[in-house]
Design an enzyme around this catalytic site. Structure first.
Site, PDB file in Angstrom:
ATOM      1  CB  SER A   6      42.718 -19.114  79.019  1.00  0.00           C
ATOM      2  OG  SER A   6      43.135 -18.877  77.696  1.00  0.00           O
ATOM      3  CE  LYS A  44      46.610 -21.737  81.338  1.00  0.00           C
ATOM      4  NZ  LYS A  44      46.769 -20.716  82.381  1.00  0.00           N
ATOM      5  CD  GLU A  68      48.001 -15.429  88.377  1.00  0.00           C
ATOM      6  OE1 GLU A  68      48.484 -16.395  87.771  1.00  0.00           O
ATOM      7  OE2 GLU A  68      47.029 -14.765  87.949  1.00  0.00           O
ATOM      8  CG  HIS A  70      68.532 -25.273  96.747  1.00  0.00           C
ATOM      9  ND1 HIS A  70      69.382 -24.202  96.559  1.00  0.00           N
ATOM     10  CD2 HIS A  70      68.887 -25.828  97.932  1.00  0.00           C
ATOM     11  CE1 HIS A  70      70.219 -24.116  97.573  1.00  0.00           C
ATOM     12  NE2 HIS A  70      69.937 -25.081  98.434  1.00  0.00           N
TER      13      HIS A  70
END
Length: 462
Positions: free
Chosen positions: A314, A320, A327, A184
């Site tokens: 970014s 970043k 992805e 969970h």
């Protein structure tokens, strides 16, 4: 088109202008004019399969039906050029065409006939010679099976096997690294990284087994059924002969369909394959998302691993770095799942003796196979193989994990264990320290019962 840029060709419906440089003829041009829908042509693996089938049919018809050897040889040679991709620019028919794929079959017949005529020095007819003993209704279903079988055999299965091997290698390497398990998305009992990765590897291996189990039905071909499955206008031995020739060319054990009425009227094998690829996509999505979570942070997330830094993440935030490979893989998986929905609907469109969504079945099945092969390759090479482990972060989280108290249930009971866990969580202290104060267990008992590595091996320790 200005005069000189086109030629006039005729068919049973009349005259039509065709580009002068085009290898295709009037029926292909009618399809180009009729279906300006998507700009998407039939996939390269499908065109390859058409070429292989036309070459095999020419050779079989020479032997079985007396097709002139010079014409048969010229057809086979031209068809092999098509299979190699030498003339792909002459296959302009849109995917969203006639549901039988007749336009693509005639596209192949016309291109091959023109090339074969030049080679043989005599007229080779697209219907009478190239399409001899065939119908779009058996050629296109056969091309779907042949192209999909080749994509799975040559690309998808090797890519998945390489991914599974990459994961298994990392699992062996990280077998001794213990971390907090999660259910969970909440802290749970410890696992090793090796155990966690072994689950991923098993998913991929099971996907391979599922794809392999589909192959016998995928390798069964409709060729020889012609228009409605009865085999009208084809030699009775054509389908079997074509299968043998295709097996010799590809190394895949193609066989005549046991029931050609089923092979023409349904696309159940393609639907099955698409469903198996959807399952593989679900597995890869799970693995990709686990990697994203484990890589998250590096400060405010889990920060358990660091994926290879492949590009700036970014346009506005310097420094970043994002998990771009997982992805990309996740988007592939979403596309494959969507493709399966299309194939499922298309598979229901077998009306009486023919399915009439064959081109869209071919497009989506082949796209899924190619996307999954590429995704598996980059996931293994650019994510799994190169991530590093932040063992200090893992150890810190594990030491403070209140769920370790589960290991004390058999000794102190669930209720007392819950009190220990809540206190440990509220005070931000290790379970071992709190249990030492709230129970009668000795330091030796606690060390033995709460050893995280031992807890990954299961069983009750008293």
């Amino acid at each position: 088109m200005a005069e000189g840029e086109y030629r006039i060709e005729r068919d049973s419906m009349g005259e039509l202008r065709v580009p002068a440089s085009a290898l295709y003829g009037v029926q292909t041009q009618r399809a180009v004019d009729n279906f300006p829908v998507s700009g998407l042509g039939m996939p390269r693996p499908f065109i390859r399969a058409l070429g292989l089938i036309k070459a095999a049919c020419a050779r079989a018809n020479q032997e079985l039906a007396g097709l002139d050897p010079a014409i048969a040889g010229a057809i086979a040679a031209a068809a092999e050029e098509v299979a190699r991709g030498d003339h792909d620019s002459h296959f302009p028919v849109d995917v969203f065409q006639t549901g039988s794929g007749t336009s693509s079959n005639m596209n192949a017949n016309e291109v091959i006939a023109r090339l074969a005529s030049e080679r043989a020095g005599q007229t080779v007819h697209p219907n009478d010679h190239v399409n001899m003993g065939q119908s779009s209704n058996d050629v296109v279903p056969t091309a779907i099976h042949v192209s999909a079988a080749l994509e799975v055999h040559e690309r998808l299965l090797p890519a998945l096997r390489a991914l599974a091997e990459s994961i298994e290698n990392r699992a062996d390497e990280l077998a001794g690294v213990t971390k907090t398990g999660r259910t969970h998305l909440m802290d749970a009992m410890p696992v090793t990284l090796g155990q966690e990765l072994s689950g991923w590897a098993a998913q991929v291996r099971n996907g391979i087994a599922r794809l392999e189990s589909t192959q016998p039905r995928l390798h069964a071909l409709a060729q020889g059924g012609t228009a409605v499955g009865t085999g009208i206008n084809a030699d009775r031995g054509l389908g079997e002969k074509v299968c043998r020739l295709l097996q010799k060319e590809t190394g895949i054990a193609f066989t005549p369909a046991a029931n050609r009425f089923e092979a023409l009227s349904s696309q159940d094998a393609a639907v099955e394959l698409s469903g198996q690829m959807r399952t593989v996509a679900v597995s890869l999505m799970k693995i990709a998302n686990d990697l994203r979570w484990m890589n998250s942070g590096p400060l405010a997330g889990l920060g358990e691993i660091a994926l290879p830094a492949l590009q700036p993440g970014s346009s506005i935030m310097p420094g970043k770095v994002n998990p771009v490979i997982p992805e990309s893989v996740a988007m592939v998986c979403a596309q494959v799942i969507g493709n399966d929905a299309t194939v499922t609907v298309a598979g229901q469109s077998g009306n009486f003796q023919l399915n009439v969504m064959l081109p869209v079945v071919a497009y989506n099945v082949l796209q899924s196979a190619g996307l999954l092969a590429n995704a598996a390759e980059i996931l293994g090479e650019k994510a799994v193989a190169g991530f590093t482990v932040n063992e200090d972060r893992l150890r810190e989280a594990l030491d403070l994990n209140p769920i370790l108290v589960t290991a004390l249930n058999a000794v102190i009971g669930y209720e007392q264990g819950a009190k220990v866990a809540k206190t440990a969580y509220q005070e931000g202290r290790p379970v071992k320290d709190v249990a030492r104060e709230m129970t009668d267990l000795t330091e030796e008992d606690l060390n033995r019962l709460l050893d995280p590595k031992d807890l990954t091996e299961g069983g009750i320790r008293r």
